[in-house]
Write an enzyme that holds these catalytic residues in place. Structure first.
Site, PDB file in Angstrom:
ATOM      1  N   ASN A 194       7.592   7.779   7.668  1.00 14.95           N
ATOM      2  CA  ASN A 194       8.559   8.825   7.352  1.00 14.95           C
ATOM      3  C   ASN A 194       7.970  10.231   7.482  1.00 14.95           C
ATOM      4  O   ASN A 194       8.702  11.193   7.731  1.00 14.95           O
ATOM      5  CB  ASN A 194       9.124   8.622   5.948  1.00 14.95           C
ATOM      6  CG  ASN A 194      10.166   7.513   5.920  1.00 14.95           C
ATOM      7  OD1 ASN A 194      10.826   7.255   6.913  1.00 14.95           O
ATOM      8  ND2 ASN A 194      10.304   6.860   4.790  1.00 14.95           N
ATOM      9  N   GLU A 208       4.460  -1.348   5.506  1.00 21.73           N
ATOM     10  CA  GLU A 208       3.419  -0.447   5.025  1.00 21.73           C
ATOM     11  C   GLU A 208       2.899  -0.957   3.679  1.00 21.73           C
ATOM     12  O   GLU A 208       3.693  -1.185   2.755  1.00 21.73           O
ATOM     13  CB  GLU A 208       3.963   0.974   4.862  1.00 21.73           C
ATOM     14  CG  GLU A 208       4.345   1.635   6.173  1.00 21.73           C
ATOM     15  CD  GLU A 208       4.966   3.008   5.986  1.00 21.73           C
ATOM     16  OE1 GLU A 208       4.679   3.904   6.799  1.00 21.73           O
ATOM     17  OE2 GLU A 208       5.747   3.189   5.025  1.00 21.73           O
ATOM     18  N   SER A 223      10.985   3.685  -0.293  1.00 16.64           N
ATOM     19  CA  SER A 223      10.753   4.309   1.012  1.00 16.64           C
ATOM     20  C   SER A 223      10.288   5.744   0.893  1.00 16.64           C
ATOM     21  O   SER A 223       9.816   6.323   1.870  1.00 16.64           O
ATOM     22  CB  SER A 223      12.042   4.263   1.847  1.00 16.64           C
ATOM     23  OG  SER A 223      13.077   4.977   1.176  1.00 16.64           O
ATOM     24  N   HIS A 261       6.333  -1.411   1.731  1.00 19.19           N
ATOM     25  CA  HIS A 261       7.515  -0.779   2.317  1.00 19.19           C
ATOM     26  C   HIS A 261       7.909  -1.440   3.629  1.00 19.19           C
ATOM     27  O   HIS A 261       7.224  -1.317   4.638  1.00 19.19           O
ATOM     28  CB  HIS A 261       7.255   0.721   2.544  1.00 19.19           C
ATOM     29  CG  HIS A 261       8.398   1.436   3.169  1.00 19.19           C
ATOM     30  ND1 HIS A 261       8.236   2.446   4.089  1.00 19.19           N
ATOM     31  CD2 HIS A 261       9.738   1.273   3.028  1.00 19.19           C
ATOM     32  CE1 HIS A 261       9.419   2.879   4.478  1.00 19.19           C
ATOM     33  NE2 HIS A 261      10.347   2.186   3.852  1.00 19.19           N
TER      34      HIS A 261
END
Length: 509
Positions: A196, A158, A125, A146
């Site tokens: 993120n 992802e 991550s 991900h």
């Protein structure tokens, strides 16, 4: 090379059977693929398989799949003893601990076991895909894949290409994600990947607001729910995920970007992380909790009964003034029509990115009677106002009482460029634009990833278009000017589209 992910005998290996690994195994098996699953801890893989069986049985009970399909999916999950048993796999997905040495050692071992055309992927991550795969003999077949927790419920995945990843690998992973009934988005390797990175705008800017004394944890959360339209405020979200997850990720992204100011971590988050005050998991965080683990939040104080004798609205921001006058008319206020306010009128300004002090002084208004009102967002569920540091308390209470007189709550924050919602959403938009400018991902994929992966009401580009690209640019420009902090400088993607008067989604050839 090219992998046909539609083949009936497609076999996917999953190494690591914690929350992420078992979720990946579940959606893979439900997608009609054979899963070979293993874990370093004895018995863990079998426990994960039993858990998946219960989840699929529950799905069948709810009617989201048939009992036969659930049973068939469980039957496709095979427990294997070691990494050597992964040799039949067409794809192997790693979901072990977030430790670079451990991941590198695992893939180096797998490289000697798997067939040359087997794709190797990491569910990391936060770690660089390029860095993990850099020492492999065949880094071209290595990529990031991900998923988000809980995997069966979170549709996004992802697909991340490292610097040395070959095109066919990501093409295959995009198709694999779809076969797993996920929504894949494609991007190139970058710190924090896509979701993120954008999430930092929400959590970090909220934290900076509180650190500066502009507002409280509870009020920031209230404003972002009621004004911004988010399901949870930034502190509620961090309470749920835990600062032991959020703070290290924030520091990692900041340092991987060579201390890019946009990602500068917050001292509020760091101090709580070091003290072990992590949120719900530590039973204490930004909020205290009762015995039933419900956050203890003091109720908002009732609105003052005070009302102003008359109100004068600054015409400096034409659109904001019009919105505010319409609302004041509905509230039955006496609105002055003169070019300047009378001697005792409450003065209301509607700045975009400026604080109340700057608005009052630049417009030649009496700061002791001036209150700023955020009109950029609909004023239906909550209204946000801010006085200057020297606004008379009688005028502050009169403004609060008037704007809350129809039952809509009002949040009073201290003087700040951009209020609360303007600041946070402008940062979300700016980070999204920086991702697009670096060609990490396309604007449409960025918006899709943010709405699916973070459950935001809009992605960065949609937010910009709804609120006005030039408005977002002005917020950032004014914050940058007032704070003299490069974290607020507008990204060039945003600047150009603001100057051109076009959508943030406008691509470049």
């Amino acid at each position: 090379m090219k992998l046909d992910v539609s083949r009936a005998d497609l076999t996917v290996g999953v190494i690591g059977t914690g929350a992420m690994g078992r979720g990946i195994a579940q959606v893979t098996a439900a997608g009609g693929m054979t899963v070979l699953m293993t874990d370093a801890r004895p018995g863990a893989a079998a426990e994960a398989r039993d858990f998946i069986a219960k989840m699929l049985e529950r799905a069948a009970e709810k009617g989201s799949m048939s009992k036969d399909d659930a049973a068939a999916a469980v039957a496709r999950i095979k427990i294997v003893d070691s990494h050597k048993d992964m040799k039949p796999c067409h794809v192997v997905i790693e979901a072990i601990v977030e430790n670079l040495d451990a991941k590198r050692a695992l893939f180096a071992e797998l490289e000697e076991i798997l067939t040359p055309d087997c794709i190797m992927v990491s569910n990391t991550s936060s770690m660089s895909v390029t860095t993990i795969g850099a020492k492999l003999k065949t880094p071209g077949r290595f990529a990031g894949f991900h998923f988000f927790n809980p995997v069966p419920l979170m549709k996004l995945v992802e697909v991340i290409s490292g610097l040395l990843t070959e095109e066919w690998v990501c093409d295959a992973l995009m198709q694999l994600g779809k076969r797993m009934t996920r929504e894949p988005v494609r991007l190139t390797d970058a710190p924090g990947f896509l979701v993120n990175q954008v999430g930092r705008g929400f959590s970090l800017e909220g934290s900076h607001l509180v650190y500066e004394g502009v507002s409280t944890f509870a009020d920031v959360d209230r404003v972002m729910r009621d004004v911004g339209g988010f399901r949870m405020g930034p502190f509620e979200l961090m309470e749920l995920t835990g600062l032991d997850v959020t703070q290290p990720a924030s520091a990692l992204i900041y340092n991987q970007f060579f201390q890019e100011p946009r990602y500068r971590p917050s001292l509020i988050m760091q101090s709580r992380y070091e003290a072990g005050v992590l949120g719900r998991k530590s039973k204490k965080g930004f909020y205290e909790y009762d015995k039933d683990m419900k956050a203890i939040v003091a109720p908002e104080a009732p609105a003052p009964a005070a009302r102003p004798a008359s109100v004068w609205v600054s015409p400096a921001e034409e659109a904001g003034a019009a919105k505010l006058k319409e609302l004041l008319s509905k509230l039955g206020a006496t609105v002055e029509s003169g070019a300047t306010p009378s001697a005792k009128a409450l003065i209301l300004v509607t700045p975009i990115g400026e604080d109340a002090t700057t608005a009052a002084t630049s417009q030649g208004l009496d700061p002791k009677r001036t209150i700023a009102v955020d009109t950029l967002f609909p004023m239906v569920k909550r209204r946000t106002i801010m006085p200057t540091p020297i606004t008379d308390s009688a005028y502050r209470e009169a403004a609060h009482g008037l704007l809350a007189s129809d039952g809509v709550p009002v949040t009073v924050c201290r003087d700040s460029p951009g209020f609360i919602a303007q600041r946070i959403i402008a940062m979300i938009v700016n980070i999204g634009c920086s991702i697009a400018q670096s060609r990490t991902a396309s604007p449409s994929d960025i918006d899709k990833a943010v709405t699916l992966g973070l459950n935001y009401p809009n992605g960065p580009f949609r937010f910009g278009d709804v609120l006005g690209v030039r408005n977002i640019h002005r917020i950032l420009e004014n914050m940058n000017k007032i704070y003299a902090d490069p974290r607020y400088r507008p990204n060039i993607w945003l600047t150009r589209r603001a100057k051109l008067g076009v959508s943030l989604l406008t691509p470049e050839p």
